[in-house]
Design an enzyme around this catalytic site. Sequence first.
Site, PDB file in Angstrom:
ATOM      1  N   PRO A   9     -43.965  72.365 -57.583  1.00  0.00           N
ATOM      2  CG  PRO A   9     -46.166  72.968 -57.997  1.00  0.00           C
ATOM      3  CD  PRO A   9     -44.754  73.418 -58.232  1.00  0.00           C
ATOM      4  CG  ASN A  10     -47.430  68.033 -56.033  1.00  0.00           C
ATOM      5  OD1 ASN A  10     -47.647  67.862 -54.831  1.00  0.00           O
ATOM      6  ND2 ASN A  10     -48.223  68.766 -56.794  1.00  0.00           N
ATOM      7  NE  ARG A  17     -46.405  64.484 -59.139  1.00  0.00           N
ATOM      8  CZ  ARG A  17     -46.150  65.534 -59.882  1.00  0.00           C
ATOM      9  NH1 ARG A  17     -44.943  66.011 -59.940  1.00  0.00           N
ATOM     10  NH2 ARG A  17     -47.116  66.124 -60.532  1.00  0.00           N
ATOM     11  CE1 TYR A  22     -44.465  63.999 -63.902  1.00  0.00           C
ATOM     12  CE2 TYR A  22     -46.043  62.961 -62.412  1.00  0.00           C
ATOM     13  CZ  TYR A  22     -45.736  63.934 -63.335  1.00  0.00           C
ATOM     14  OH  TYR A  22     -46.689  64.855 -63.713  1.00  0.00           O
ATOM     15  CG  ASN A  73     -40.245  70.239 -63.953  1.00  0.00           C
ATOM     16  OD1 ASN A  73     -41.348  70.748 -64.178  1.00  0.00           O
ATOM     17  ND2 ASN A  73     -40.060  68.936 -63.925  1.00  0.00           N
ATOM     18  CB  ALA A  76     -49.048  71.878 -61.245  1.00  0.00           C
ATOM     19  CG  HIS A  79     -49.476  73.043 -67.253  1.00  0.00           C
ATOM     20  ND1 HIS A  79     -48.694  72.860 -68.377  1.00  0.00           N
ATOM     21  CD2 HIS A  79     -49.178  71.992 -66.427  1.00  0.00           C
ATOM     22  CE1 HIS A  79     -47.975  71.745 -68.229  1.00  0.00           C
ATOM     23  NE2 HIS A  79     -48.252  71.212 -67.056  1.00  0.00           N
ATOM     24  CG  ASP A  86     -45.513  88.586 -65.884  1.00  0.00           C
ATOM     25  OD1 ASP A  86     -45.388  88.339 -67.101  1.00  0.00           O
ATOM     26  OD2 ASP A  86     -46.554  89.061 -65.396  1.00  0.00           O
ATOM     27  CD  GLU A  97     -41.213  74.712 -70.315  1.00  0.00           C
ATOM     28  OE1 GLU A  97     -41.008  75.023 -71.513  1.00  0.00           O
ATOM     29  OE2 GLU A  97     -42.337  74.683 -69.809  1.00  0.00           O
ATOM     30  CG  HIS A  99     -42.200  69.985 -68.580  1.00  0.00           C
ATOM     31  ND1 HIS A  99     -42.741  70.471 -67.415  1.00  0.00           N
ATOM     32  CD2 HIS A  99     -42.140  71.018 -69.439  1.00  0.00           C
ATOM     33  CE1 HIS A  99     -43.019  71.744 -67.577  1.00  0.00           C
ATOM     34  NE2 HIS A  99     -42.664  72.114 -68.795  1.00  0.00           N
ATOM     35  CB  ILE A 100     -39.980  64.256 -65.440  1.00  0.00           C
ATOM     36  CG1 ILE A 100     -38.984  64.977 -64.514  1.00  0.00           C
ATOM     37  CG2 ILE A 100     -39.808  62.732 -65.391  1.00  0.00           C
ATOM     38  CD1 ILE A 100     -39.248  64.751 -63.033  1.00  0.00           C
ATOM     39  CB  SER A 101     -44.258  63.408 -68.029  1.00  0.00           C
ATOM     40  OG  SER A 101     -44.862  64.679 -67.862  1.00  0.00           O
ATOM     41  NE  ARG A 106     -48.973  63.514 -67.913  1.00  0.00           N
ATOM     42  CZ  ARG A 106     -48.606  63.917 -66.692  1.00  0.00           C
ATOM     43  NH1 ARG A 106     -47.442  64.534 -66.519  1.00  0.00           N
ATOM     44  NH2 ARG A 106     -49.393  63.702 -65.666  1.00  0.00           N
ATOM     45  NE  ARG A 110     -50.859  66.542 -66.840  1.00  0.00           N
ATOM     46  CZ  ARG A 110     -50.825  66.760 -65.518  1.00  0.00           C
ATOM     47  NH1 ARG A 110     -49.976  67.620 -65.008  1.00  0.00           N
ATOM     48  NH2 ARG A 110     -51.629  66.119 -64.701  1.00  0.00           N
TER      49      ARG A 110
HETATM   50  C1  DQA Z   1     -44.174  68.010 -64.983  1.00  0.00           C
HETATM   51  C2  DQA Z   1     -45.435  67.997 -65.865  1.00  0.00           C
HETATM   52  C3  DQA Z   1     -46.517  68.838 -65.263  1.00  0.00           C
HETATM   53  O1  DQA Z   1     -47.671  68.815 -66.097  1.00  0.00           O
HETATM   54  C4  DQA Z   1     -46.917  68.297 -63.904  1.00  0.00           C
HETATM   55  O2  DQA Z   1     -47.905  69.121 -63.314  1.00  0.00           O
HETATM   56  C5  DQA Z   1     -45.760  68.121 -63.005  1.00  0.00           C
HETATM   57  C6  DQA Z   1     -44.501  67.603 -63.560  1.00  0.00           C
HETATM   58  C7  DQA Z   1     -43.087  67.059 -65.510  1.00  0.00           C
HETATM   59  O3  DQA Z   1     -41.959  67.200 -65.058  1.00  0.00           O
HETATM   60  O4  DQA Z   1     -43.367  66.188 -66.341  1.00  0.00           O
HETATM   61  O5  DQA Z   1     -45.869  68.298 -61.806  1.00  0.00           O
HETATM   62  O6  DQA Z   1     -43.635  69.321 -65.001  1.00  0.00           O
END
Ligand code: DQA
Length: 148
Positions: A9-10, A17, A22, A73, A76, A79, A86, A97, A99-101, A106, A110
């Site tokens: 998501p997002n 964003r 990001y 990725n 959200a 977490h 599963d 996995e 994560h950009i950040s 943080r 997270r």
């Molecule tokens: C994220 C980190 C997550 O905590 C956050 O909710 C995201 C992006 C990242 O790519 O850094 O939506 O997965």
Amino acid sequence: MKFLIINGPNLNLLGLREPAIYGDKTYEALCRLLWDTCRDLGIDCELFQSNHEGAIVDKIQAAYGSVDGIVINPAAYTHTSVAILDALKAVAIPAVEVHISDVDAREPFRQISYAGMACLKTYKGLGFDGYVQAIRWLHAYLKGENPQ
Ligand code: DQA
């Protein structure tokens, strides 16, 4: 070799964003990078983005038997989602996995990753390059090499 690359998501709002976290590059730019990276390695890749947990679970389930590796990725849902954890465990497709950040630097919420418990490796805090490294690592792993 076929990869499924899932963004949660997002992440469709990359560029708009929270650019301080990001970056200013769009989801479309990320998709082009992922396509190019896979093409250069001879990987057939499918890109999937959804804002819906169940849709991500459905996609992981549908990958069973037709996909060699997953780069995910979960955003959200990282977490919160035992369902995505599963699903990854159920299909047992090698997964990495991303994560950009740097989620570890943080908010405390997270710092737990459910999906990560089913992944062979995690890249975080490297921006879009984390996806490139994840693809390269998984490609080498599936070729029977011993990537670091
Ligand atoms: C994220 C980190 C997550 O905590 C956050 O909710 C995201 C992006 C990242 O790519 O850094 O939506 O997965």
